[in-house]
Write an enzyme that holds these catalytic residues in place. Structure first.
Site, PDB file in Angstrom:
ATOM      1  CG  PHE A  20      37.756  41.164  45.718  1.00  0.00           C
ATOM      2  CD1 PHE A  20      36.616  41.339  46.509  1.00  0.00           C
ATOM      3  CD2 PHE A  20      38.599  40.088  46.014  1.00  0.00           C
ATOM      4  CE1 PHE A  20      36.339  40.475  47.561  1.00  0.00           C
ATOM      5  CE2 PHE A  20      38.324  39.216  47.058  1.00  0.00           C
ATOM      6  CZ  PHE A  20      37.197  39.414  47.843  1.00  0.00           C
ATOM      7  CB  ILE A  21      41.581  42.952  48.046  1.00  0.00           C
ATOM      8  CG1 ILE A  21      41.277  41.477  47.760  1.00  0.00           C
ATOM      9  CG2 ILE A  21      42.104  43.109  49.475  1.00  0.00           C
ATOM     10  CD1 ILE A  21      42.486  40.568  47.765  1.00  0.00           C
ATOM     11  CE1 TYR A  77      48.455  37.517  40.955  1.00  0.00           C
ATOM     12  CE2 TYR A  77      48.395  35.347  41.989  1.00  0.00           C
ATOM     13  CZ  TYR A  77      48.248  36.727  42.073  1.00  0.00           C
ATOM     14  OH  TYR A  77      47.907  37.305  43.273  1.00  0.00           O
ATOM     15  CE  LYS A 118      50.920  40.100  44.018  1.00  0.00           C
ATOM     16  NZ  LYS A 118      50.432  41.510  44.077  1.00  0.00           N
TER      17      LYS A 118
END
Ligand code: NAD
Ligand code: DAU
Length: 337
Positions: free
Chosen positions: A12-13, A151, A155
Site C-alpha cells: 500500500f504505502i 507486530y 517493528k
C-alpha cells in the site's frame, strides 16, 4: 542519480511512494524489492511500469545473498525499507513471519548497507512502537517504547537494530514513525478499506469492542512526502514522528463511510475485541514540521471522500483480492458473518 533500493514497494504505502516519487523526480533510480506476499500487488505500480529509472525484483529481504547481489549490481547507495508484515490481527494469529520479515529482514538490509557504505538508510516505522495512550497526551520521539502486539514489537526491534547500526558502525540511519494511513491501494484487511468494501457488498461491518479506540489518520501521500523529506534532509541517528493531528474513534469513521455511501447503520456489528487492543494513538509531529519543514497538506474530509470514491471506482482491483486467499483469512478472523 540516486540509486535507491525501495523494499516492499508493491504494498500500500510503498507503491504510493514509488508512483509519487517517480512522477515527481527523474534523479531517483528505484529498485523495488518485494516478495509479493498476499499484500503485494504489481497492479498498484502500473503508473511506474516501463519507466527507465524503475526496476522490479521479486524477492525476500531476508535473502542476504540476493540483497547483496542487488547492492552490487545496481550500485545501491540509499535504502528505504517499507517491507514488512503490517497487519496487527494477523500478527495475533501467528507471529513468526512478523519476526522474520520485520526483524531479520531489516537486519539483512542493514548488514548490506553497512558493507556498501550507503549514504542514507530510511527505516519506515510506526507510532505503534510507543504502545497505547490514555485519554490525554501525544507520542513524541522521546516517548518510551512500549509495543504491545507481536507486530509492533517486531517493528520496535527493527528500529532498535537500525539505531544500533548508526551508533556502532556509523550507518546513516533515519527512522519515521507514522500514524494510521488511508488512501488508494490499501489492502482490504485494514479498517477503512474493509468497511468501505463490506458496505458496498452489504456485508456486516465488524467493529471491535466498543468502537471507541482512537487512531490518528493521515492520507498516504502526506506520509510519502514526509518519507521524502526525511530521506532528503533527516539527520542520521534521528527519529521523526509523522501524523496529521486527526484523531478519531473507529465508530465515527465507520459511520462516516456509511453516510458517504448512503447506507444504514444497521450494518454495524460490534464483535469481540482484538486481544491487547491499544486504546488510543496520537502523534506529535512538531519535530519534522519545525526541523524539516514538512506539514500535512490533505484535509481529512476531502481525502476520505476521495479515498471512498477510489474504492467505488476500482472495484476490479479489490474484487480480485477478496475472491482469493483473502477469503480464508476472513473466515478465520471474522467467522461466517
Ligand atoms: P502492506 O502490508 O500493504 O505492504 C507490505 C509490502 O511488503 C508488501 O508488498 C509485501 O509483499 C512486502 N513484503 C512483506 N514481507 C516482505 C519480505 N520479507 N521481503 C520483501 N517484501 C516483503 O504494508 P503497508 O501498510 O504499505 O506498510 C508499509 C510499511 O509502513 C510497513 O513497514 C509498516 O510497518 C509501515 N507503516 C504502516 C502504516 C499503515 O497505516 N499502514 C503506518 C505506519 C507505518
Ligand atoms: O498506527 C500505525 C499502524 O496502523 C500501522 O503500523 C499498521 O501497519 C496498520 O495496520 C495500522 O494498525 P491498526 O491496528 O491501527 O490498523 P487497523 O486498520 O487494523 O485497525 C484500525 C482500528 O480499527 C483498530 O483500533 C482496530 C479497529 N478495527 C479493525 C478492523 C480490521 C475494527 O474495529 N474492526 C476491524 O475489522
Amino acid at each position: 542519480m540516486k540509486n535507491v533500493l525501495v523494499t516492499g514497494g508493491a504494498g500500500f504505502i510503498g507503491s504510493n511512494f514509488i508512483n509519487y516519487i517517480l512522477d515527481k523526480r527523474d534523479d531517483y533510480f528505484v529498485v523495488n524489492l518485494d516478495k509479493l506476499t498476499y499484500a503485494g500487488n504489481l497492479e498498484n505500480l502500473i503508473p511506474s511500469e516501463g519507466k527507465k529509472n524503475y526496476r522490479f525484483v521479486r524477492g525476500d529481504i531476508c535473502n542476504a545473498e540476493l540483497v547483496d547481489y542487488l547492492f552490487n549490481k545496481y550500485k545501491i547507495k540509499y535504502v528505504i525499507n517499507f517491507a514488512a508484515e503490517s497487519h496487527v490481527d494477523r500478527s495475533i494469529l501467528g507471529s513468526e513471519v512478523f519476526f522474520r520479515s520485520n526483524v531479520i529482514g531489516t537486519n539483512v538490509l542493514l548488514e548490506s548497507a553497512r558493507r556498501y557504505n550507503v549514504e542514507k538508510f530510511l527505516q519506515v516505522s510506526t507510532d505503534e512502537v510507543y504502545g497505547s495512550l490514555g485519554a490525554e497526551g501525544l507520542f513524541t520521539e522521546t516517548t518510551e517504547l512500549h509495543p504491545n502486539s507481536p507486530y509492533s514489537s517486531s517493528k520496535a526491534a527493527a528500529d532498535l537494530m537500525a539505531l544500533s547500526f548508526h551508533h556502532t558502525y556509523g550507518v546513516p540511519v533515519v527512522i519515521t514513525r507514522c500514524s494510521n494511513n488511508y488512501g488508494p491501494y490499501q489492502f482490504p484487511e485494514k479498517l477503512i478499506p474493509l468497511m468501505i468494501i463490506n458496505t458496498l457488498n452489504n456485508k456486516k461491518l465488524p467493529v471491535y469492542g466498543d468502537g471507541m479506540n482512537v487512531r490518528d489518520w493521515i492520507y498516504v501521500i502526506d506520509h510519502n512526502k514526509a518519507v521524502e523529506a526525511v530521506f532528503e534532509s533527516g539527520k542520521p541517528g534521528e527519529v521523526y514522528n509523522v501524523g496529521a493531528s486527526n484523531e478519531m474513534p473507529n465508530i465515527e469513521i465507520v459511520k462516516l463511510i456509511l453516510k458517504e455511501l448512503n447506507k444504514d447503520e444497521s450494518l454495524i456489528e460490534y464483535v469481540k475485541d482484538r486481544p491487547g487492543h491499544d486504546r488510543r494513538y496520537a502523534i506529535d509531529s512538531s519535530k519534522i514540521q519545525n526541523e524539516l519543514g514538512w506539514k500535512p497538506e490533505f484535509e481529512f474530509e476531502e481525502a476520505i471522500s476521495r479515498t471512498i470514491k477510489w474504492y467505488v471506482d476500482n472495484k476490479n482491483w479489490w474484487e480480485r483480492i477478496i475472491s482469493g486467499e483473502y477469503q480464508k483469512y476472513y473466515q478465520t478472523q471474522y467467522g461466517s458473518r
